[in-house]
Design a protein around this motif. Structure first.
Motif: not given
Length: 651
Positions: A164-185
């Protein structure tokens, strides 16, 4: 399983292993290639039926066996409840992406779920434009799962969360490597303020473009505002029979063909304190509504996604009978007085109704609403776990026993007390640790974290149980699983991490007994002057091809090979014969050899064709080995030829 006390079966195995290997001093004086004879009577009616339920498995939530293991949920602490009910609270293992200038993360009690009120509050201070621009990739939170999520290329994963939110949302949902640098999807969820002004369930399906065995789930945004997250789940779409179990781990269980599964513990059932004991009613219904609990014996939180319903489903999926162990009002440190035990008794009765009741019954209707209208085949319950001798055990036990016997006269009840040497002072259908050997294993220095030596001793022990199956009706190894990142007990049958697994030698021993339950124990006489050899023989039918086999199992504990002459009598020479099939050997170069992730089958069965086999044959048993021989029992008939001659043919 209890770290404070050693089950008697473990003690017997320690004595057994000491006996089996005490001959070593004498063995040095005996010449190599010792000889022995095994006489087997395979005549019809001479054997004894082995109980259909002799060998099964015991699952306890220990070593992260379920949470982060058999249950395929990838998110740890998915409801933010593990930090307790006070706010602010610890959100571990969730971590923050960004710094104090870009977001503030806390918890509050604003969830829409009554039984787990905690939610994650995220105040985003940066934006995609303006004076305070969010860093590249956005800010938010990530969850590493249970020591890394196993995300594999080409496989799909369902991510569900409430927001839920107080306003509109734009959320990225992703699986990444352990350091966040490799985006798997990755995918984006965009919604207007009106769509998310109240708690809203979001669901996305992500297909991995790459593989990473140490991944994490990220929820990020570059949009300023305040939003809340709760009940975040990520599950692989492909699970065992579609029921949420991790495929490879469940298959390891299926491969040993268990005839029963005892669950969910163990000490997990008791708790150090009753307030932290497993309670079945808290573990059913929609997963978002399960409060979860802290297992204070093995010291970790579980969301109870693997609950009572799922255990019953697992038993059904494996073709095994469920044995439900429930709390009898006793923990390690506190007890309910017998005068106040009736609510616990009613909880047990309700649990049986949930499993067995018609879908029109109160608790049967709850089961049906969860997707299983037909009753589960619950025939056995255990009243408490390792509680015999505690002040209120007998009084509480009798209350449970009487109520269950009245309501469900066919249910078999298992006592915690041992009735093998002294008669029980209370009624029971089974008792630990003899009629039901609920937890066996070799432990201690000789076992390591799963050695060949321990496995050979257990093989000899199981042959003994097989021979005494007129008294012993059930037996199961414990513990079953260990996540290598949280080893609370040694040894265990199956070792795993987020992406790999292996069976210890003790696991492979159990595969030799997959056909024993329901088979016929044949009369077998072993003649040898060696203390290092044990053997047994069974007749079993292969349901796949409807053929009958004689399986001979031998354990050579010695450091020398043994020449074993096998003679099988009792077959009708005019209509039956034995022919070669296979031999299977479990051994290694060193008694203390173990398996590992690098060498998962260093100690594993090797199968080969058994040549020149028949009613009389001689085989060589390798040192420190467990060997089985499967002989095909064939029918021989006369085939009439037109010229009045005849020949023998096998059918």
């Amino acid at each position: 399983m209890d770290y404070c006390k050693v089950p008697r079966t473990l003690f017997f195995l320690c004595l057994f292993i000491g006996f089996c290997f005490s001959y070593r001093c004498l063995a040095d004086e005996v010449e190599a290639n010792q000889t022995a004879q095994l006489f087997i009577d395979a005549s019809h009616g001479s054997g004894r039926p082995i109980p259909q339920t002799l060998f099964g498995i015991f699952f306890e939530e220990i070593n992260h066996a379920g949470a982060g293991g058999l249950w395929a949920e990838l998110v740890s602490n998915k409801g933010f409840e593990a930090g307790g009910y006070n706010t602010p609270s610890n959100i571990d293992p969730w971590s923050i992406i960004g710094d104090e200038s870009s977001l503030i993360v806390s918890t509050d009690r604003s969830s829409c779920f009554e039984r787990n009120k905690m939610a994650l509050r995220m105040e985003v201070l940066c934006n995609s434009e303006g004076a305070n621009i969010c860093p590249s990739g956005g800010v938010g939170v990530y969850n590493p799962g249970f020591w890394g999520m196993n995300i594999e290329q080409g496989k799909s994963y369902k991510v569900v969360f409430h927001v839920r939110s107080t306003g509109s949302i734009n959320i990225s949902v992703s699986f990444t490597g352990s350091n966040g640098l490799q985006t798997l999807t990755s995918t984006n969820i965009i919604a207007s303020a009106s769509d998310v002004s109240n708690w809203t369930k979001m669901e996305v399906l992500l297909e991995a473009k790459e593989t990473n065995h140490n991944s994490r789930l990220q929820l990020t945004t570059t949009k300023m505002g305040v939003l809340w997250f709760d009940q975040v789940s990520a599950m692989p779409l492909d699970t065992y029979k579609g029921h949420g179990f991790r495929n490879d781990l469940a298959q390891m269980l299926a491969d040993i063909k268990p005839r029963f599964i005892r669950f969910p513990g163990g000490c997990f059932v008791e708790g150090e304190w009753l307030r932290n004991a497993f309670r079945w009613k808290e573990s059913i219904g929609p997963w978002e509504e399960r409060p979860g609990h802290f297992g204070d014996v093995w010291m970790y939180w579980t969301d109870d996604g693997l609950g009572y319903f799922e255990f019953l489903q697992l038993a059904e999926d494996l073709g095994a009978l469920p044995i439900w162990v429930f709390n009898n009002g006793i923990s390690h440190n506190d007890q309910v007085d017998t005068s106040a035990i009736l609510p616990f008794v009613q909880e047990a009765l309700d649990g049986i109704e949930f499993a067995r009741g018609d879908s029109s019954s109160t608790w049967g209707a709850v089961r049906a609403a969860m997707g299983h209208p037909e009753p589960f085949d619950l025939r056995y319950v255990a009243i408490g776990n390792e509680d015999c001798g505690k002040k209120n055990y007998r009084g509480n036990y009798l209350k449970f026993y009487d109520a269950i016997r009245r309501a469900y006269p066919d249910i078999k009840m298992i006592s915690n007390c041992d009735g093998s040497s002294l008669q029980l002072d209370h009624p029971a259908d089974f008792y630990d640790f003899h009629a039901f050997v609920s937890e066996y294993a070799v432990t201690g220095k000789d076992a390591g974290t799963g050695s060949l030596l321990a496995a050979l001793a257990e093989a000899g022990f199981l042959i003994g149980l097989e021979k005494n199956s007129d008294i012993v009706e059930m037996a199961s190894y414990a513990p079953l699983f260990v996540n290598s990142n949280d080893r609370r007990w040694n040894p265990d049958a199956i070792v795993f991490n987020s992406s790999h697994l292996y069976g210890t030698p003790s696991y492979w021993v159990q595969q030799f007994f997959t056909e024993s339950s329901g088979a016929t124990l044949l009369n077998a006489t072993l003649k040898t002057n060696s203390a290092s050899l044990v053997a047994s023989a069974i007749a079993w039918k292969n349901s796949g091809n409807d053929q009958t086999y004689v399986r001979i199992k031998t354990v050579n504990f010695g450091s020398d090979p043994i020449s074993l002459k096998i003679s099988v009598s009792g077959l009708d020479p005019s209509s039956e014969k034995l022919s070669g099939s296979t031999k299977t050997i479990l051994t290694s170069t060193n008694l203390m050899d173990e398996n590992s992730f690098n060498e998962p089958k260093k100690v594993a069965p090797i199968q080969a064709l058994l040549e020149d086999a028949g009613n009389d044959m001689t085989v060589l048993l390798l040192p420190h080995s467990f060997t089985s021989f499967d002989l095909l029992k064939e029918s021989v008939s006369l085939r009439i030829i037109e010229d009045d001659s005849y020949s023998l043919s096998s059918i």
